[in-house]
Design a protein around this motif. Structure first.
Motif, PDB file in Angstrom:
ATOM      1  N   GLU A  20       8.853  12.808  -5.229  1.00 40.15           N
ATOM      2  CA  GLU A  20       8.634  11.354  -5.307  1.00 40.15           C
ATOM      3  C   GLU A  20       7.411  11.106  -6.185  1.00 40.15           C
ATOM      4  OE1 GLU A  20       9.404   8.350  -5.643  1.00 40.15           O
ATOM      5  OE2 GLU A  20      10.030   7.837  -3.605  1.00 40.15           O
ATOM      6  N   TYR A  21       7.404   9.977  -6.858  1.00 39.54           N
ATOM      7  CA  TYR A  21       6.224   9.584  -7.632  1.00 39.54           C
ATOM      8  C   TYR A  21       5.118   9.127  -6.695  1.00 39.54           C
ATOM      9  CZ  TYR A  21       9.115   9.387 -11.889  1.00 39.54           C
ATOM     10  OH  TYR A  21       9.929   9.682 -12.950  1.00 39.54           O
ATOM     11  N   VAL A  22       3.896   9.567  -6.968  1.00 38.29           N
ATOM     12  CA  VAL A  22       2.745   9.056  -6.216  1.00 38.29           C
ATOM     13  C   VAL A  22       2.515   7.607  -6.655  1.00 38.29           C
ATOM     14  CG1 VAL A  22       0.233   9.217  -5.916  1.00 38.29           C
ATOM     15  CG2 VAL A  22       1.641  11.294  -5.861  1.00 38.29           C
ATOM     16  N   GLY A  23       2.401   6.731  -5.668  1.00 41.46           N
ATOM     17  CA  GLY A  23       2.104   5.328  -5.961  1.00 41.46           C
ATOM     18  C   GLY A  23       3.317   4.419  -5.909  1.00 41.46           C
ATOM     19  N   LEU A  24       4.526   4.992  -5.818  1.00 40.02           N
ATOM     20  CA  LEU A  24       5.717   4.143  -5.745  1.00 40.02           C
ATOM     21  C   LEU A  24       6.291   4.196  -4.320  1.00 40.02           C
ATOM     22  CD1 LEU A  24       7.690   4.782  -9.068  1.00 40.02           C
ATOM     23  CD2 LEU A  24       5.743   3.282  -8.625  1.00 40.02           C
ATOM     24  N   VAL A  84       0.822  17.789  -4.470  1.00 36.27           N
ATOM     25  CA  VAL A  84       0.741  16.869  -5.605  1.00 36.27           C
ATOM     26  C   VAL A  84       0.810  17.681  -6.894  1.00 36.27           C
ATOM     27  CG1 VAL A  84      -0.787  15.325  -6.882  1.00 36.27           C
ATOM     28  CG2 VAL A  84      -0.573  15.090  -4.440  1.00 36.27           C
ATOM     29  N   GLU A  85       1.555  17.181  -7.867  1.00 34.88           N
ATOM     30  CA  GLU A  85       1.652  17.845  -9.168  1.00 34.88           C
ATOM     31  C   GLU A  85       1.405  16.795 -10.248  1.00 34.88           C
ATOM     32  OE1 GLU A  85       1.404  20.265 -11.057  1.00 34.88           O
ATOM     33  OE2 GLU A  85       3.263  21.421 -11.147  1.00 34.88           O
ATOM     34  N   GLU A 138       5.966   4.746 -21.781  1.00 35.75           N
ATOM     35  CA  GLU A 138       5.327   5.937 -21.188  1.00 35.75           C
ATOM     36  C   GLU A 138       4.118   5.582 -20.333  1.00 35.75           C
ATOM     37  OE1 GLU A 138       4.456   9.089 -23.955  1.00 35.75           O
ATOM     38  OE2 GLU A 138       6.387   8.838 -24.946  1.00 35.75           O
ATOM     39  N   LYS A 139       3.435   4.507 -20.715  1.00 42.71           N
ATOM     40  CA  LYS A 139       2.209   4.139 -19.992  1.00 42.71           C
ATOM     41  C   LYS A 139       2.505   3.734 -18.540  1.00 42.71           C
ATOM     42  CE  LYS A 139       0.403   1.233 -23.137  1.00 42.71           C
ATOM     43  NZ  LYS A 139       1.284   1.460 -24.306  1.00 42.71           N
ATOM     44  N   ARG A 140       3.753   3.319 -18.288  1.00 41.05           N
ATOM     45  CA  ARG A 140       4.088   2.872 -16.926  1.00 41.05           C
ATOM     46  C   ARG A 140       4.569   4.002 -16.029  1.00 41.05           C
ATOM     47  NH1 ARG A 140       7.711  -2.115 -18.647  1.00 41.05           N
ATOM     48  NH2 ARG A 140       8.349  -2.145 -16.480  1.00 41.05           N
ATOM     49  N   VAL A 141       4.770   5.198 -16.600  1.00 36.12           N
ATOM     50  CA  VAL A 141       5.244   6.328 -15.783  1.00 36.12           C
ATOM     51  C   VAL A 141       4.058   6.869 -14.965  1.00 36.12           C
ATOM     52  CG1 VAL A 141       6.336   8.606 -15.812  1.00 36.12           C
ATOM     53  CG2 VAL A 141       6.895   6.937 -17.596  1.00 36.12           C
ATOM     54  N   PRO A 142       4.220   6.983 -13.624  1.00 31.76           N
ATOM     55  CA  PRO A 142       3.120   7.544 -12.835  1.00 31.76           C
ATOM     56  C   PRO A 142       2.729   8.924 -13.351  1.00 31.76           C
ATOM     57  CG  PRO A 142       4.819   6.642 -11.407  1.00 31.76           C
ATOM     58  CD  PRO A 142       5.373   6.612 -12.802  1.00 31.76           C
ATOM     59  N   ARG A 143       1.465   9.260 -13.218  1.00 33.43           N
ATOM     60  CA  ARG A 143       0.973  10.554 -13.709  1.00 33.43           C
ATOM     61  C   ARG A 143       1.134  11.661 -12.689  1.00 33.43           C
ATOM     62  NH1 ARG A 143       1.914   7.817 -17.948  1.00 33.43           N
ATOM     63  NH2 ARG A 143       0.557   8.251 -19.701  1.00 33.43           N
ATOM     64  N   HIS A 144       1.342  11.282 -11.445  1.00 36.43           N
ATOM     65  CA  HIS A 144       1.395  12.299 -10.388  1.00 36.43           C
ATOM     66  C   HIS A 144       2.649  12.150  -9.534  1.00 36.43           C
ATOM     67  CE1 HIS A 144      -2.935  11.982 -11.355  1.00 36.43           C
ATOM     68  NE2 HIS A 144      -2.834  13.300 -11.298  1.00 36.43           N
TER      69      HIS A 144
END
Ligand code: GLP
Length: 248
Positions: free
Chosen positions: A68-72, A154-155, A173-179
């Motif tokens: 899962e994306y962190v933050g979503l 976390v990755e 790309e800027k909207r894709v979570p980093r973690h």
């Protein structure tokens, strides 16, 4: 690793979907590991069809998603939680409490990752894990360099993965979570059976390296060479760079 090259992605998804449906038929309490992304969508359609046409019973099935994306959160249409309800869970009779996805909003992420590992163990371990494959050879969100003994954690997403997944974020790309939170390679390797699906020429290099290259952390999926019961379902384009394909 057993390699199965079908005529096209639809046939490959049908074959992989039947394997999952057979397991659920033979073991109604099966524990499934599930993946997101474009690749498994047709496999999920097969399971939905089996539910609708044959009444395949998921009422005692337990599922654990890879990542899962962190933050979503679950209500965010870009989260993997949302994806799973849209593409599978809302169309089968799985109990919501049995459909587990890592928590992207946990206040204490390490504690939540440890709890996820405990939940998998408490369910008796994963009977069958469905996997897709990143163009850089990632499985789940285990990016190149992930340790083979890694567990749920976390990755940080690689630049290539951010680029590839930008299509789910309006191409930005800027909207894709980093973690992300992802099961680790050791978590995945403990599944009793693994079905990996890969379609299209963008996956050909990663597929060849996974099956015929050295087992190395720079290509995380290569660890599957050590799995006792792993099957790889390919379409001809994804199989195109295999040198020994005819012997598969
Ligand atoms: C994503 C997911 C993986 C998925 C892979 C391939 O980043 N974290 O679990 O298998 O990339 O995605 P797709 O099937 O859309 O090509």
């Amino acid at each position: 690793m057993e390699t199965i090259i079908s005529q096209n992605a639809r046939e490959a998804s049908r074959a992989a979907g039947s394997a999952v449906a057979d397991l659920v038929r033979n073991k109604p309490t099966a524990v499934l590991g599930l993946a997101t992304g474009g690749t498994p969508q047709r496999l999920y359609e097969e399971l939905i069809r089996a539910r609708r046409e044959e009444g395949l019973d998921f009422s005692r099935v337990v599922t654990f998603n890879l990542d899962e994306y962190v933050g979503l959160g679950p209500n965010d249409s870009r989260s993997y939680h949302f994806y799973m309800w849209k593409n599978l869970f809302s169309h089968i009779n799985i109990k919501p409490e049995n459909a587990r996805v890592p928590n992207g909003l946990a206040a204490d992420v390490p504690a939540s990752c440890a709890a996820y590992e405990r939940a998998i163990a408490a369910a008796g371990g994963i009977d069958l894990q469905v996997l897709g494959l990143g163009e850089n050879g990632h499985i789940g969100f285990n990016e190149p360099g992930s340790a083979f003994d890694s567990r749920t954690r976390v990755e940080t997403l690689s630049a290539q993965t951010i680029r590839n997944n930008a299509r789910f974020f309006g191409g930005d790309e800027k909207r894709v979570p980093r973690h992300s939170v992802t099961m680790g390679l050791a978590t995945i390797m403990e599944a009793r059976r693994i079905l990996l699906l890969a379609f299209g020429d963008a996956k050909a290099a990663a597929v060849a390296a996974m099956i015929e290259g050295p087992v190395a952390t720079k290509l995380p999926a290569s660890v599957l060479q050590h799995h006792p019961d792993a099957q790889v379902f390919l379409d001809p384009s994804a199989a195109a760079a295999l040198k020994r394909a005819r012997f598969a």
